[in-house]
Motif scaffolding. Structure first.
Motif, PDB file in Angstrom:
ATOM      1  N   LEU A  40      38.987  51.903  38.636  1.00 36.63           N
ATOM      2  CA  LEU A  40      40.521  51.808  39.161  1.00 36.63           C
ATOM      3  C   LEU A  40      40.725  50.537  39.194  1.00 36.63           C
ATOM      4  O   LEU A  40      41.967  49.931  38.906  1.00 36.63           O
ATOM      5  N   LEU A  41      39.938  49.620  39.648  1.00 36.73           N
ATOM      6  CA  LEU A  41      40.054  48.337  39.669  1.00 36.73           C
ATOM      7  C   LEU A  41      40.282  47.535  38.317  1.00 36.73           C
ATOM      8  O   LEU A  41      40.966  46.626  38.174  1.00 36.73           O
ATOM      9  N   ARG A  42      39.315  48.089  37.433  1.00 33.61           N
ATOM     10  CA  ARG A  42      39.532  47.567  36.093  1.00 33.61           C
ATOM     11  C   ARG A  42      40.761  48.158  35.324  1.00 33.61           C
ATOM     12  O   ARG A  42      41.580  47.268  34.667  1.00 33.61           O
ATOM     13  N   SER A  70      36.916  50.945  29.809  1.00 32.93           N
ATOM     14  CA  SER A  70      35.791  50.964  31.130  1.00 32.93           C
ATOM     15  C   SER A  70      34.614  51.707  30.816  1.00 32.93           C
ATOM     16  O   SER A  70      33.458  51.371  30.987  1.00 32.93           O
ATOM     17  N   TYR A  71      34.763  52.763  30.320  1.00 33.78           N
ATOM     18  CA  TYR A  71      33.517  53.657  29.877  1.00 33.78           C
ATOM     19  C   TYR A  71      32.713  52.939  28.742  1.00 33.78           C
ATOM     20  O   TYR A  71      31.534  52.966  28.902  1.00 33.78           O
ATOM     21  N   THR A  72      33.372  52.170  27.944  1.00 35.12           N
ATOM     22  CA  THR A  72      32.474  51.568  26.986  1.00 35.12           C
ATOM     23  C   THR A  72      31.776  50.471  27.630  1.00 35.12           C
ATOM     24  O   THR A  72      30.775  50.032  27.270  1.00 35.12           O
ATOM     25  N   ALA A  73      32.354  49.849  28.608  1.00 34.61           N
ATOM     26  CA  ALA A  73      31.858  48.682  29.281  1.00 34.61           C
ATOM     27  C   ALA A  73      30.439  49.491  30.162  1.00 34.61           C
ATOM     28  O   ALA A  73      29.434  48.593  30.105  1.00 34.61           O
ATOM     29  N   LEU A  74      30.775  50.513  30.642  1.00 33.30           N
ATOM     30  CA  LEU A  74      29.707  51.067  31.498  1.00 33.30           C
ATOM     31  C   LEU A  74      28.476  51.492  30.645  1.00 33.30           C
ATOM     32  O   LEU A  74      27.434  51.385  30.772  1.00 33.30           O
ATOM     33  N   TRP A  81      31.490  43.386  30.258  1.00 29.57           N
ATOM     34  CA  TRP A  81      30.930  43.499  31.596  1.00 29.57           C
ATOM     35  C   TRP A  81      31.326  42.319  32.565  1.00 29.57           C
ATOM     36  O   TRP A  81      30.263  41.718  32.868  1.00 29.57           O
ATOM     37  N   ASP A  82      32.434  41.557  32.382  1.00 27.82           N
ATOM     38  CA  ASP A  82      32.411  40.472  33.126  1.00 27.82           C
ATOM     39  C   ASP A  82      33.657  40.390  34.396  1.00 27.82           C
ATOM     40  O   ASP A  82      33.837  39.563  35.099  1.00 27.82           O
ATOM     41  N   GLY A  83      34.141  41.653  34.680  1.00 23.94           N
ATOM     42  CA  GLY A  83      35.004  41.873  35.836  1.00 23.94           C
ATOM     43  C   GLY A  83      36.664  41.468  35.491  1.00 23.94           C
ATOM     44  O   GLY A  83      37.582  41.395  36.321  1.00 23.94           O
ATOM     45  N   ARG A  84      36.732  40.714  34.281  1.00 25.15           N
ATOM     46  CA  ARG A  84      37.982  40.295  34.029  1.00 25.15           C
ATOM     47  C   ARG A  84      38.938  41.230  33.590  1.00 25.15           C
ATOM     48  O   ARG A  84      40.318  41.208  33.379  1.00 25.15           O
TER      49      ARG A  84
END
Length: 602
Positions: A66-68, A141-145, A304-307
């Motif tokens: 959600l945040l991403r 986001s799934y790719t990042a996870l 995976w850096d949160g930006r």
């Protein structure tokens, strides 16, 4: 997200009293039901702890997505705003200076007429955020996870993708990343640093003005108002208009949009205990096909850096403007949806929802005008139920509740609208409701927020002065006054000058930097922006694009390049719903758009 993953797991209700039809006396017979024995807290403590850990993991994953997603909306729509400033604002400048002169926008760029037009167009863009951003954001986001899992040697199924339970040993790292995202604060719209200046739009605008108003040769003098250094005036107005666009955009809160995905992440996926099972089954094949076709791009190393989650790369020109993609792909499958969605594309479905909601709103407005506020409330609620991504239905609902003295309902409606767009109407109406609920301090806070947006709002000034006067009288007398029974002091003429604002606790507004040239009489002309309906194809309803404005005798410039993602629809079958859509288009009086409007003298 695909419709097959939008279900809610139904839980059967047991232990209810049921009436047996064949019972001789018609009495209720209690059906025998199975009640599982509660777990022994001493024996099954480890099982309870494991279930709690899984629940925490699922909630963390849902919150991460959600945040991403919110960060993605802010970043991708910032790209859209840059495109608007580069492609669509020169058209608005050209239409305004045609009627007002070259310096008109330099003095009127911050007018309420222009800001209201920006608000309407941005609101229409933001209601599409869910359809345009959600699917891509979830995939990113799934790719990042997935990369996070791979970096920790977690196995991933080729078909079903990443299983969330496999991440349970790494929950502390996920939680640390979640804490980082939570600490970032709400995302806002800001110009992406990798995008250039607006020089290209400025040059195109100056060339168009040169052809229409400039000195071509000795036998073709320019318009008298365009003598002197008119290019400096055009350039100054264009720059100021772009700044106004970004200021208006920051009134909108991305956390209030994308309600469908938000509901899934907060109420469905995390509670069913298999969020990444849903996502993996959908996304894994897409990720693997993309990697086989294009390889693993370097941009994914920085996921995976949160930006945010942009797979196409950070701070590069490869970031796509997804608002330029035509929503001409199919909606839900006919087997999964019996409503209008099964017969329409995504774009048609969104237009159908908006026009249907607008029709309900107009019926509500008609009831409101004749004083039938209960009917108006029902119609406004119906409009919001059809199209929940548009905040002004809640503002209309609040106005009807205020007429019926439903202060609590009015406050709730305003608060819901303000979660999407921080408007002066929403703040003012909520202030009135809070005043009558006996919360003058909160009402004063809302009124001061109104005056920060609109320093010249006389109604808000008078209301704020009245509340502050009542508060002073209360402090002097030491008695509590019921706002619903007290009468406001006689109205007085209040001038919105700097001294009045200071006395009412409003911060001193920043001084407006005056343009570096003299104001002419033509700069005081009153212009208005008229929105057009989708079906309006008459002389006053021509669809404009870029600087292609032949109705104003402006030179023809090349239209913006078509998006590489767009696809043309061919051979569409006219269904019952598409016919209904065409009918609603003809009935709709306006449709906020960056293209469907004209500028006229007021």
């Amino acid at each position: 997200m695909p419709a097959k993953y939008s279900h809610v797991k139904k839980r059967s209700a047991s232990g209810l009293l049921k009436k047996e039809k064949n019972s001789p006396n018609g009495h209720h017979i209690i059906k025998e039901t199975y009640h599982p024995r509660p777990l022994n807290p001493h024996i099954d403590r480890s099982l309870n702890q494991a279930m709690s850990a899984v629940s925490q993991l699922e909630h963390a994953i849902a919150r991460l997505f959600l945040l991403r997603y919110e960060q993605d909306i802010a970043r991708l729509y910032s790209t859209r705003l840059y495109s608007v400033a580069l492609v669509h604002l020169p058209t608005l400048v050209m239409r305004c200076v045609t009627l007002g002169g070259p310096g008109w926008l330099a003095f009127n760029h911050d007018s309420e007429e222009i800001k209201d037009f920006f608000r309407a167009a941005i609101s229409m863009d933001m209601r599409q955020a869910g359809e345009r951003v959600a699917t891509k954001s979830v995939l990113w986001s799934y790719t990042a996870l997935r990369h996070f899992a791979m970096s920790n040697n977690v196995s991933i199924c080729n078909k079903l993708g990443l299983h969330s339970l496999r991440l349970l040993p790494y929950y502390p790292a996920l939680k640390a990343h979640l804490d980082t995202l939570e600490a970032m604060g709400p995302p806002i719209f800001t110009k992406p640093p990798y995008l250039g200046s607006l020089q290209e739009g400025q040059e195109a605008l100056e060339d168009a003005c040169e052809l229409k108003f400039g000195w071509m040769h000795e036998l073709a003098p320019g318009h008298p108002e365009w003598e002197g250094d008119w290019k400096a005036k055009i350039r100054h107005g264009y720059e100021r208009l772009s700044q106004t666009l970004w200021r208006v955009a920051r009134e909108f809160d991305v956390r209030g949009y994308g309600l469908v995905l938000r509901e899934k992440l907060t109420t469905k996926w995390c509670d069913c205990g298999c969020s990444t099972d849903h996502l993996g089954e959908v996304c894994e094949r897409t990720v693997r096909e993309d990697e086989e076709e294009n390889g693993v791009r370097p941009g994914k190393q920085r996921e995976w850096d949160g930006r945010g989650s942009g797979i196409l790369g950070w701070e590069t020109e490869e970031e796509e403007d997804i608002w330029e993609v035509d929503l001409d792909f199919g909606g839900l499958d006919p087997e999964e949806c019996g409503g209008p969605d099964s017969e329409m594309t995504i774009g048609e479905m969104m237009e159908w929802r908006y026009l249907k909601a607008e029709r309900e709103k107009e019926r509500g407005n008609a009831a409101f005008r004749i004083g039938d506020y209960l009917v108006a409330i029902q119609l406004y609620e119906s409009a919001h139920e059809i199209e929940s991504e548009v905040p002004h239905y809640q503002l209309n609902l609040a106005a009807a509740h205020l007429k019926l003295n439903n202060w609590i309902e009015a406050e709730k409606a305003c608060t819901k609208a303000l979660q999407q767009h921080r408007s002066s109407k929403g703040l003012y109406r909520r202030a009135r409701a809070r005043k009558m609920l006996g919360r003058p301090d909160e009402a004063i806070q809302d009124l001061r927020a109104v005056l920060r947006l609109q320093p010249n709002n006389l109604e808000a000034l008078a209301e704020l002065a009245s509340l502050i006067s009542m508060a002073d009288d209360k402090n002097l007398s030491g008695t509590t006054t019921n706002p619903s029974s007290s009468k406001s002091p006689p109205s007085m003429k209040i001038e919105p000058n700097a001294e009045t604002l200071r006395r009412l606790g409003i911060p001193k507004p920043k001084p407006i930097k005056q343009p570096p040239f003299t104001k002419l009489r033509s700069d005081d002309r009153k212009l208005k922006i008229v929105l057009l309906s989708p079906a309006d194809s008459s002389g006053t309803g021509r669809k404009f694009s870029g600087l292609n404005t032949s109705s104003l005798n402006e030179p023809q410039l090349p239209p913006p390049k078509a998006s590489r993602h767009g696809k043309e629809k061919a051979g569409a079958i006219r269904t019952r719903k598409t016919k209904e859509l065409e009918k609603m288009r003809a009935e709709c009086t306006n449709y906020p758009s960056w293209e469907r409007y004209v500028v006229k003298k007021d």
